[in-house]
Scaffold this motif. Structure first.
Motif, PDB file in Angstrom:
ATOM      1  N   ILE A   1       3.867  -4.555  11.902  1.00 16.62           N
ATOM      2  CA  ILE A   1       3.070  -3.667  11.044  1.00 16.62           C
ATOM      3  C   ILE A   1       2.814  -2.347  11.770  1.00 16.62           C
ATOM      4  N   LYS A   2       2.403  -2.419  13.035  1.00 20.74           N
ATOM      5  CA  LYS A   2       2.121  -1.197  13.802  1.00 20.74           C
ATOM      6  C   LYS A   2       3.379  -0.352  13.994  1.00 20.74           C
ATOM      7  N   GLU A   3       4.501  -1.007  14.275  1.00 24.61           N
ATOM      8  CA  GLU A   3       5.750  -0.268  14.468  1.00 24.61           C
ATOM      9  C   GLU A   3       6.164   0.450  13.191  1.00 24.61           C
ATOM     10  N   LEU A   4       6.116  -0.258  12.072  1.00 21.24           N
ATOM     11  CA  LEU A   4       6.503   0.353  10.798  1.00 21.24           C
ATOM     12  C   LEU A   4       5.561   1.484  10.421  1.00 21.24           C
ATOM     13  N   ALA A   5       4.268   1.264  10.560  1.00 24.78           N
ATOM     14  CA  ALA A   5       3.297   2.309  10.232  1.00 24.78           C
ATOM     15  C   ALA A   5       3.487   3.512  11.144  1.00 24.78           C
ATOM     16  N   GLY A   6       3.844   3.267  12.404  1.00 27.92           N
ATOM     17  CA  GLY A   6       4.097   4.359  13.340  1.00 27.92           C
ATOM     18  C   GLY A   6       5.281   5.219  12.928  1.00 27.92           C
ATOM     19  N   ARG A   7       6.169   4.651  12.133  1.00 26.60           N
ATOM     20  CA  ARG A   7       7.313   5.414  11.618  1.00 26.60           C
ATOM     21  C   ARG A   7       7.027   5.988  10.233  1.00 26.60           C
ATOM     22  N   GLY A   8       5.784   5.796   9.736  1.00 25.10           N
ATOM     23  CA  GLY A   8       5.412   6.347   8.437  1.00 25.10           C
ATOM     24  C   GLY A   8       5.690   5.434   7.264  1.00 25.10           C
ATOM     25  N   VAL A   9       5.981   4.157   7.526  1.00 26.71           N
ATOM     26  CA  VAL A   9       6.327   3.204   6.477  1.00 26.71           C
ATOM     27  C   VAL A   9       5.086   2.396   6.087  1.00 26.71           C
ATOM     28  N   SER A  10       4.848   2.231   4.787  1.00 25.27           N
ATOM     29  CA  SER A  10       3.778   1.372   4.295  1.00 25.27           C
ATOM     30  C   SER A  10       4.285  -0.061   4.213  1.00 25.27           C
ATOM     31  N   VAL A  11       3.413  -1.016   4.519  1.00 24.90           N
ATOM     32  CA  VAL A  11       3.770  -2.434   4.455  1.00 24.90           C
ATOM     33  C   VAL A  11       2.903  -3.077   3.383  1.00 24.90           C
ATOM     34  N   THR A  12       3.530  -3.517   2.305  1.00 31.61           N
ATOM     35  CA  THR A  12       2.810  -4.156   1.216  1.00 31.61           C
ATOM     36  C   THR A  12       3.021  -5.659   1.279  1.00 31.61           C
ATOM     37  N   LEU A  13       1.923  -6.388   1.386  1.00 32.09           N
ATOM     38  CA  LEU A  13       1.955  -7.844   1.348  1.00 32.09           C
ATOM     39  C   LEU A  13       1.467  -8.241  -0.034  1.00 32.09           C
ATOM     40  N   THR A  14       2.406  -8.556  -0.907  1.00 37.88           N
ATOM     41  CA  THR A  14       2.110  -8.823  -2.305  1.00 37.88           C
ATOM     42  C   THR A  14       1.005  -9.866  -2.433  1.00 37.88           C
ATOM     43  N   GLY A  15       0.020  -9.539  -3.247  1.00 42.98           N
ATOM     44  CA  GLY A  15      -1.101 -10.443  -3.484  1.00 42.98           C
ATOM     45  C   GLY A  15      -2.178 -10.367  -2.417  1.00 42.98           C
ATOM     46  N   PHE A  16      -1.985  -9.523  -1.403  1.00 39.87           N
ATOM     47  CA  PHE A  16      -2.980  -9.390  -0.336  1.00 39.87           C
ATOM     48  C   PHE A  16      -3.441  -7.949  -0.169  1.00 39.87           C
ATOM     49  N   GLY A  17      -2.496  -7.052   0.117  1.00 34.72           N
ATOM     50  CA  GLY A  17      -2.870  -5.659   0.292  1.00 34.72           C
ATOM     51  C   GLY A  17      -1.777  -4.861   0.960  1.00 34.72           C
ATOM     52  N   LYS A  18      -2.133  -3.634   1.318  1.00 31.43           N
ATOM     53  CA  LYS A  18      -1.148  -2.711   1.872  1.00 31.43           C
ATOM     54  C   LYS A  18      -1.696  -2.075   3.144  1.00 31.43           C
ATOM     55  N   PHE A  19      -0.870  -2.069   4.196  1.00 30.33           N
ATOM     56  CA  PHE A  19      -1.151  -1.359   5.430  1.00 30.33           C
ATOM     57  C   PHE A  19      -0.364  -0.059   5.369  1.00 30.33           C
TER      58      PHE A  19
END
Length: 123
Positions: free
Chosen positions: A55-73
């Motif tokens: 999650i931290k690596e992807l966000a560091g590259r500007g990518v959002s991480v969506t966990l369906t039914g839970f939320g979005k980082f």
């Protein structure tokens, strides 16, 4: 004040007190997840680390991480600015912070009553 608003206010106060008093460490969290899943602690800890590193690596590259039914980082970029109340010309550079937005279902699943804007207007 209406009963619904009073109840929600009391629930919020209880929630705030709980959040200050009841915190859980990474170790305890990983132990609880391992028990729930029936997975050894070592494996659970590795999975925990891998999930949050990813999650931290992807966000560091500007990518959002969506966990369906839970939320979005997602990363949120803040503009740099001059430091106030400093004798030198210091500056804070642009920076990003990791944000989380829970889904409506996740929030509703917490079981904490909320006050709707309509309920506040009726009081």
């Amino acid at each position: 004040m209406s009963a619904a608003i009073e109840e929600a206010s009391e629930a919020k106060q209880r929630s705030n007190r709980k959040s200050d008093a009841e915190r859980i460490s990474k170790r305890e969290f990983v132990m609880r997840v391992g028990r729930r899943a029936g997975v050894p602690l070592k494996i659970t800890n590795q999975v925990y680390d891998a999930i949050f590193d990813e999650i931290k690596e992807l966000a560091g590259r500007g990518v959002s991480v969506t966990l369906t039914g839970f939320g979005k980082f997602y990363p949120q970029v803040h503009k740099g600015h001059q430091v106030r109340f400093k004798k030198e010309d210091d500056e804070v550079r642009d920076y990003a912070v990791l944000k989380f937005s829970a889904t409506r279902e996740t929030n509703q699943g917490l079981g904490i009553p909320s006050v709707s804007p309509d309920a506040e207007k009726r009081s």
